[in-house]
Design a protein around this motif. Structure first.
Motif, short mmCIF file in Angstrom:
data_model
loop_
_atom_site.label_atom_id
_atom_site.label_comp_id
_atom_site.label_asym_id
_atom_site.label_seq_id
_atom_site.Cartn_x
_atom_site.Cartn_y
_atom_site.Cartn_z
N TYR A 87 0.82 -0.98 0.02
CA TYR A 87 -0.40 0.12 -0.01
C TYR A 87 1.04 1.73 -0.31
CZ TYR A 87 -2.67 4.15 1.80
OH TYR A 87 -3.60 4.68 2.23
N GLY A 88 0.19 2.29 -0.60
CA GLY A 88 0.98 3.83 -1.05
C GLY A 88 1.61 4.67 -0.40
N LYS A 89 2.81 4.33 -1.84
CA LYS A 89 3.81 4.75 -1.90
C LYS A 89 4.04 5.32 -3.29
CE LYS A 89 4.43 4.85 2.85
NZ LYS A 89 4.54 6.28 3.60
N GLN A 90 4.64 5.89 -3.43
CA GLN A 90 5.46 6.48 -4.89
C GLN A 90 6.94 5.83 -4.69
OE1 GLN A 90 4.61 10.64 -5.83
NE2 GLN A 90 2.69 10.54 -6.34
N LEU A 91 7.89 6.65 -5.70
CA LEU A 91 8.92 5.38 -6.17
C LEU A 91 9.61 5.68 -5.48
CD1 LEU A 91 10.32 4.17 -7.97
CD2 LEU A 91 11.09 6.21 -8.91
N LEU A 92 10.43 6.99 -4.61
CA LEU A 92 11.22 6.60 -3.51
C LEU A 92 11.36 6.42 -2.62
CD1 LEU A 92 13.60 10.18 -4.58
CD2 LEU A 92 13.19 6.97 -5.75
N ASP A 93 9.75 6.37 -2.19
CA ASP A 93 9.33 5.65 -0.94
C ASP A 93 9.42 4.12 -1.08
OD1 ASP A 93 9.54 7.88 0.66
OD2 ASP A 93 7.23 8.70 -0.21
N TRP A 94 8.79 3.82 -2.04
CA TRP A 94 8.70 2.91 -2.02
C TRP A 94 9.74 1.61 -2.18
CZ3 TRP A 94 5.00 -1.44 -3.51
CH2 TRP A 94 5.65 -2.19 -4.34
N LEU A 95 10.97 2.15 -2.53
CA LEU A 95 11.98 1.43 -2.29
C LEU A 95 12.41 1.51 -1.25
CD1 LEU A 95 14.48 2.83 -5.58
CD2 LEU A 95 13.63 1.00 -5.56
N ASN A 96 13.05 2.58 -0.55
CA ASN A 96 12.93 2.66 0.51
C ASN A 96 12.56 1.50 1.59
OD1 ASN A 96 15.74 4.03 0.64
ND2 ASN A 96 14.04 5.54 -0.02
N ASN A 97 10.86 1.61 1.67
CA ASN A 97 9.72 1.05 2.48
C ASN A 97 9.34 -0.23 2.22
OD1 ASN A 97 10.20 3.46 3.75
ND2 ASN A 97 7.92 3.97 2.96
N TYR A 98 9.38 -0.40 0.72
CA TYR A 98 9.30 -2.21 0.26
C TYR A 98 10.53 -2.94 0.20
CZ TYR A 98 4.57 -0.52 1.33
OH TYR A 98 3.39 0.11 1.64
N THR A 99 11.27 -2.15 -1.28
CA THR A 99 12.28 -3.42 -2.22
C THR A 99 13.71 -3.77 -1.20
OG1 THR A 99 11.05 -1.86 -3.80
CG2 THR A 99 13.54 -2.66 -4.23
N PHE A 100 13.85 -2.40 -0.55
CA PHE A 100 15.61 -2.55 -0.13
C PHE A 100 14.72 -4.07 0.88
CE2 PHE A 100 16.70 1.11 -1.64
CZ PHE A 100 17.27 0.93 -2.72
N PRO A 101 14.03 -3.82 1.67
CA PRO A 101 14.03 -4.36 2.81
C PRO A 101 13.68 -5.95 2.07
CG PRO A 101 13.12 -2.99 3.42
CD PRO A 101 13.02 -2.56 2.44
N THR A 102 13.15 -5.84 1.43
CA THR A 102 12.53 -7.89 0.77
C THR A 102 13.74 -7.81 0.08
OG1 THR A 102 10.63 -6.99 0.54
CG2 THR A 102 10.56 -8.34 -1.08
N GLU A 103 14.77 -7.29 -0.37
CA GLU A 103 15.43 -8.06 -2.04
C GLU A 103 16.93 -8.41 -0.26
OE1 GLU A 103 16.76 -4.89 -4.75
OE2 GLU A 103 14.42 -5.54 -5.80
N ALA A 104 16.88 -7.91 0.13
CA ALA A 104 18.07 -8.20 1.47
C ALA A 104 17.62 -9.72 1.03
CB ALA A 104 17.60 -7.51 2.93
N LYS A 105 16.39 -10.44 1.28
CA LYS A 105 16.40 -11.70 1.70
C LYS A 105 17.12 -13.03 1.32
CE LYS A 105 11.50 -10.22 3.62
NZ LYS A 105 10.17 -11.00 3.37
#
Length: 433
Positions: A87-105
Motif C-alpha cells: 500500500y500507498g507509496k510513490q517511487l522513492l518511498d516504495w524503494l526504501n520502505n518495501y523494495t530494499f528490505p525485501t531484496e535483502a532476503k
C-alpha cells in the motif's frame, strides 16, 4: 524428428500495425499449427493441411480458442513478487520502505530459488514466455533465476543489480565487485540454452559514475549482452539525478556519458523526457519499456505513446512487477489503453497485441527467433479462451468483428484467459477447471 499439430483459431503479427495497417496481422479462423522439434513448421487453414498429416501425428484440438505467440515482458523484478500490491507509496518511498528490505532476503540462495520458481510459474500462468528480469544485487539471486528458467528451457534475459550508493549497506556492491560478479555471471549463463544476460544498474541514483562506467566497460567487453535500467519515471527522481550528476545535461546523459545507450539497452518508463532526450534515444536505437500498471499505481505519470512513436523511439511493454500490479499482459494492455485515452489517443487492440508479441520481440532484437508463427521460429505460444469467464463468454458472443473481440479481450481479460502455455511446442501450463 517430432511433429505436433494444434487446431484452433490463430492470430499473429507480421508487421507493426502503425506502419503496415493493411497487412500487419494474419488471422485464420480455423487453423492448423504444425510444430517440429520445437519450431514452427507451418501455419495454414486446417482444410489445407489436414490431409498432409500422417496418422501417427497427434492432433491437439483447441477449436473455439485462439492460438497466439507467447507474450513478451520487457521489464519486471522477480524479487518483488512478494511485495506486489503493497500500500500507498510513490517511487522513492516504495524503494526504501518495501523494495530494499525485501531484496535483502535474496542473499539466501534457497530463498531466491523458491521465489524464482514461483515467479516463473506466474509468468507461464499469465501467458508470458519471455521476460527481461531484474534480480537483486546478490550474485546468488541471478544464479537462482537462471537455474529456474533453464530447468524449463525458457527464453529469458536477466541480470544481477549493480548498486553502490544510496541504498542499505547490505544491498551495495562496488564498481569493481559489480563488474567482476557480472562478468562471472555472463560467462556462466549468457548464451546457455535460451538464456541471455543483461547488465543491470538499478538506476542512476544508486550507482556512482564509476559504476556506470564499469557497466559500459562490460558492454564493450561483451557486446552481445543487454543492458536494463530505469529512466525518467518520477519528478522527484529527475531532481535527484540532477543533483547527483551536475555535469549531465539531463537524466539520459548520466547513462549516455557511460556508454549505456544502444539497440540492446532497455530503459523502463521514459515518462518525463525532453525533446533532446527523445532524439538521442531514437538516434541510438535505445528501447523504452512502457509499464502502465506501475506508472498508475505509483502515480509516476502518463507515458505518451504517440510522442514516442512519432519520435521514432523503439518501445514495447513491461509489467514492472511488483510496482506493477499484475503479471497479466491483458491487464497491462487494459491500463495502457486508459493511459492513452487520458492523452486523447486511442490505442487500437491490434497495436496492443502487436506490442505484446512481435513488437516485444523486435524491441529485444529477438524477432528472428520469437514473436510470431513464421516457419523456423521457436514455438512458444499460448491458447486463449474467449469464454474464460461468464462475462467474456457473453460479451464476445456479441462481437461482430475480430477487432471488437480483441478489444473485449484486452479490456476485460486477465490470467483466466490463458488456457494453456507452450514452450518449444511442449505444454508448460494448463489451466485447471
Amino acid at each position: 524428428m517430432t511433429l505436433h499439430a494444434f487446431r484452433g483459431s490463430a492470430l499473429h503479427y507480421l508487421e507493426d500495425p502503425l506502419t503496415h495497417a493493411e497487412h500487419a496481422s494474419e488471422f485464420i479462423e480455423d487453423a492448423l499449427l504444425l510444430v517440429e522439434d520445437g519450431k514452427i513448421k507451418a501455419l495454414a487453414p486446417y482444410a489445407e493441411l489436414r490431409h498432409k498429416l500422417e496418422p501417427s501425428v497427434k492432433l491437439v484440438d483447441y477449436s473455439g480458442k485462439l492460438l497466439m505467440p507467447g507474450f513478451i515482458d520487457l521489464h519486471t523484478h522477480y524479487p518483488q513478487t512478494e511485495i506486489i500490491a503493497s500500500y500507498g507509496k510513490q517511487l522513492l518511498d516504495w524503494l526504501n520502505n518495501y523494495t530494499f528490505p525485501t531484496e535483502a532476503k535474496f542473499s539466501d540462495a534457497s530463498y531466491a530459488k523458491s521465489i524464482a520458481e514461483l515467479f516463473i510459474d506466474e509468468l507461464l500462468r499469465n501467458g508470458t514466455t519471455t521476460a527481461m528480469v531484474f534480480a537483486t544485487v546478490h550474485k546468488a539471486s541471478a544464479d537462482a533465476f537462471f537455474e529456474a528458467a533453464a530447468a524449463q528451457n525458457l527464453r529469458m534475459i536477466a541480470g544481477k543489480v549493480l548498486m553502490d550508493r544510496n541504498a542499505p549497506a547490505d544491498l551495495c556492491d562496488t564498481a569493481e565487485s559489480g563488474y567482476v560478479e557480472s562478468a562471472e555471471l555472463i560467462e556462466k549463463w549468457h548464451g546457455k540454452q535460451r538464456l541471455s544476460y543483461a547488465v543491470t544498474p538499478r538506476f542512476a541514483p544508486t550507482s556512482t559514475p564509476e559504476q556506470l562506467h564499469s557497466a559500459g566497460q562490460l558492454l564493450q567487453t561483451y557486446p552481445d549482452v543487454y543492458l536494463q535500467s530505469h529512466l525518467a519515471e518520477n519528478h522527484d527522481e529527475l531532481a535527484w539525478v540532477a543533483r547527483l550528476f551536475p555535469k549531465a545535461r539531463d537524466y539520459l546523459d548520466a547513462y549516455e556519458q557511460a556508454g549505456l545507450l544502444g539497440s540492446r539497452c532497455v530503459y523502463a518508463h521514459g515518462i518525463h523526457l525532453s525533446e533532446s532526450a527523445c532524439e538521442r534515444l531514437a538516434e541510438s536505437a535505445t528501447v523504452l519499456a512502457h509499464c502502465p500498471t506501475s506508472n498508475l499505481f505509483l502515480g509516476s505519470g502518463l507515458f505518451d505513446m504517440q510522442r514516442i512513436s512519432d519520435a521514432g523511439i523503439r518501445y514495447a511493454l513491461g509489467t514492472d512487477v511488483g510496482g506493477g500490479t499484475s503479471f497479466s499482459m491483458f491487464r497491462t494492455l487494459a491500463e495502457a489503453y486508459k493511459i492513452q485515452q487520458l492523452q486523447q489517443h486511442s490505442l487500437h487492440p491490434h497495436q496492443s497485441l502487436y506490442l505484446a508479441t512481435l513488437g516485444g520481440a523486435r524491441a529485444l532484437s529477438l524477432d528472428h527467433l520469437i514473436g510470431n508463427f513464421l516457419p523456423g521460429k521457436e514455438a512458444d505460444f499460448i491458447v486463449v479462451d474467449p469464454q474464460a469467464t461468464p462475462l467474456l463468454s457473453f460479451r464476445t458472443a456479441q462481437c461482430d468483428s475480430l477487432t471488437e473481440m480483441l478489444f473485449a479481450l484486452t479490456t476485460l481479460g486477465d490470467d483466466r484467459l490463458i488456457y494453456a502455455t507452450y514452450i518449444l511446442g511442449n505444454l508448460a501450463y494448463l489451466q485447471e477447471r
